[in-house]
Design a protein around this motif. Structure first.
Motif, short mmCIF file in Angstrom:
data_model
loop_
_atom_site.label_atom_id
_atom_site.label_comp_id
_atom_site.label_asym_id
_atom_site.label_seq_id
_atom_site.Cartn_x
_atom_site.Cartn_y
_atom_site.Cartn_z
N PRO A 103 48.68 47.53 38.21
CA PRO A 103 48.21 46.64 39.28
C PRO A 103 48.00 47.38 40.59
CG PRO A 103 50.56 46.38 38.97
CD PRO A 103 50.10 47.31 37.88
N ILE A 104 47.12 46.82 41.42
CA ILE A 104 46.84 47.36 42.75
C ILE A 104 47.13 46.26 43.77
CG2 ILE A 104 45.06 48.25 44.29
CD1 ILE A 104 43.63 49.32 41.77
N PRO A 105 47.97 46.50 44.76
CA PRO A 105 48.22 45.50 45.79
C PRO A 105 46.92 45.12 46.50
CG PRO A 105 49.81 47.29 45.93
CD PRO A 105 48.76 47.73 44.97
N VAL A 106 46.72 43.83 46.72
CA VAL A 106 45.51 43.35 47.40
C VAL A 106 45.91 42.80 48.76
CG1 VAL A 106 43.57 41.75 47.34
CG2 VAL A 106 44.37 42.82 45.22
N GLU A 107 45.29 43.31 49.81
CA GLU A 107 45.60 42.91 51.18
C GLU A 107 44.37 42.33 51.87
OE1 GLU A 107 48.91 46.49 51.84
OE2 GLU A 107 46.97 46.55 52.88
N ILE A 108 44.60 41.38 52.77
CA ILE A 108 43.52 40.81 53.57
C ILE A 108 43.32 41.67 54.82
CG2 ILE A 108 42.75 38.85 54.96
CD1 ILE A 108 42.64 38.24 52.05
N SER A 109 42.10 42.06 55.05
CA SER A 109 41.75 42.76 56.28
C SER A 109 41.08 41.75 57.21
CB SER A 109 40.80 43.94 55.98
OG SER A 109 40.50 44.64 57.16
N MET A 125 44.10 47.58 47.86
CA MET A 125 42.72 47.09 47.91
C MET A 125 42.59 46.18 49.12
SD MET A 125 40.60 44.92 45.06
CE MET A 125 38.97 44.23 45.43
N HIS A 126 41.51 46.35 49.89
CA HIS A 126 41.29 45.54 51.07
C HIS A 126 40.06 44.64 50.88
CE1 HIS A 126 43.66 48.35 54.01
NE2 HIS A 126 44.42 47.65 53.20
N LYS A 158 50.22 36.39 49.76
CA LYS A 158 50.92 37.67 49.89
C LYS A 158 51.55 38.06 48.57
CE LYS A 158 54.22 40.11 52.84
NZ LYS A 158 55.15 39.99 53.99
N GLY A 159 51.37 39.30 48.19
CA GLY A 159 51.89 39.80 46.92
C GLY A 159 50.86 39.81 45.81
N ALA A 160 49.64 39.34 46.10
CA ALA A 160 48.58 39.31 45.08
C ALA A 160 48.21 40.73 44.65
CB ALA A 160 47.34 38.60 45.62
N VAL A 161 47.78 40.86 43.41
CA VAL A 161 47.37 42.16 42.87
C VAL A 161 46.03 42.03 42.17
CG1 VAL A 161 49.74 42.95 42.58
CG2 VAL A 161 48.57 41.81 40.68
N GLY A 162 45.42 43.18 41.95
CA GLY A 162 44.16 43.24 41.21
C GLY A 162 44.24 44.32 40.14
N TYR A 163 43.37 44.20 39.14
CA TYR A 163 43.31 45.17 38.05
C TYR A 163 41.88 45.67 37.89
CZ TYR A 163 47.99 43.68 36.63
OH TYR A 163 49.33 43.39 36.60
#
Length: 229
Positions: free
Chosen positions: A41-47, A203-204, A217-222
């Motif tokens: 998984p890759i952490p997904v953040e809001i920019s 990931m932004h 918060k805490g969402a991930v992507g693949y």
């Protein structure tokens, strides 16, 4: 019979050699194997909307260089103690975050929704690519700066350090598709991979993309594969 067997074995060797050649060629061109890209998984953040300021523009607006309020997820980056007002042809936005450290050229990153409120039409670009983009006015309680260009909608991207890139089998400037595991799962295509020793895996995406996916918060992507175009 012996001749036919010899021909068959030679044909098999030729085919195997060609397969190996193609695999090596693909790897040298930066094409990852599917298994490598599915390395976790890759952490997904809001920019969210924010401004990057040159040192001179920061001093014009605030009378001093940018001062850190708190660190951001990417090493060396910080949220400044100061905020700016964005003034567009049709609207304004107050208390917009300023991120540091200072850059060579000032830049503002907003969403498409923000752009409609302000009354401008910025292109979707990678950070730093501001040629032929709209300008905007930035103000503070003590200063004003007019940018002739520099407003963009930041395109989605993934930060990776070299170790992460090797683990995923990817290279700087690769384009991939990512499935977001959120309340409303979705696949985002044409995600730019950015590789540097100074990056931390993340990931932004912008606020519009996050709202569409039901990001929390805490969402991930693949990563699910290379983008086709």
């Amino acid at each position: 019979m012996m001749n036919e067997q010899a021909i068959s074995e030679q044909t098999i060797k030729t085919l195997l050699t060609e397969v190996v050649r193609k695999v090596v060629a693909e790897q040298s061109c930066g094409h990852a194997t599917p298994g490598a890209m599915h390395a976790g998984p890759i952490p997904v953040e809001i920019s969210a909307r924010h401004a990057h300021l040159s040192r001179n523009d920061a001093i014009t607006l605030f009378g001093e260089a940018l001062r850190p309020e708190r660190p951001l997820s990417q090493p060396g980056q910080f949220l400044s103690t100061d905020r700016v007002r964005l003034i567009g042809p049709k609207g304004v936005m107050d208390k917009v975050a300023v991120l540091g450290p200072s850059r060579e050229t000032s830049q503002v990153e907003i969403s498409k929704t923000d752009a409609r409120i302000l009354g401008i039409t910025p292109p979707v670009r990678q950070s730093g690519d501001i040629h032929d983009t709209p300008g905007i006015i930035l103000t503070s309680p003590t200063g004003i700066v007019g940018l002739e260009q520099g407003v963009i909608v930041a395109s989605r991207h993934i930060h990776m350090n070299v170790e992460d890139a090797n683990r995923f089998g990817l290279h700087d400037k690769d384009m991939v598709d990512v499935r977001l595991e959120t309340e409303r799962p979705m696949v985002l295509e044409n995600v730019l991979v950015r590789v540097s020793d100074n990056f931390k895996l993340a990931m932004h995406i912008d606020a519009d993309e996050g709202n569409s996916a039901g990001w929390k918060k805490g969402a991930v992507g693949y990563i699910i594969g290379h983008s086709r175009g």
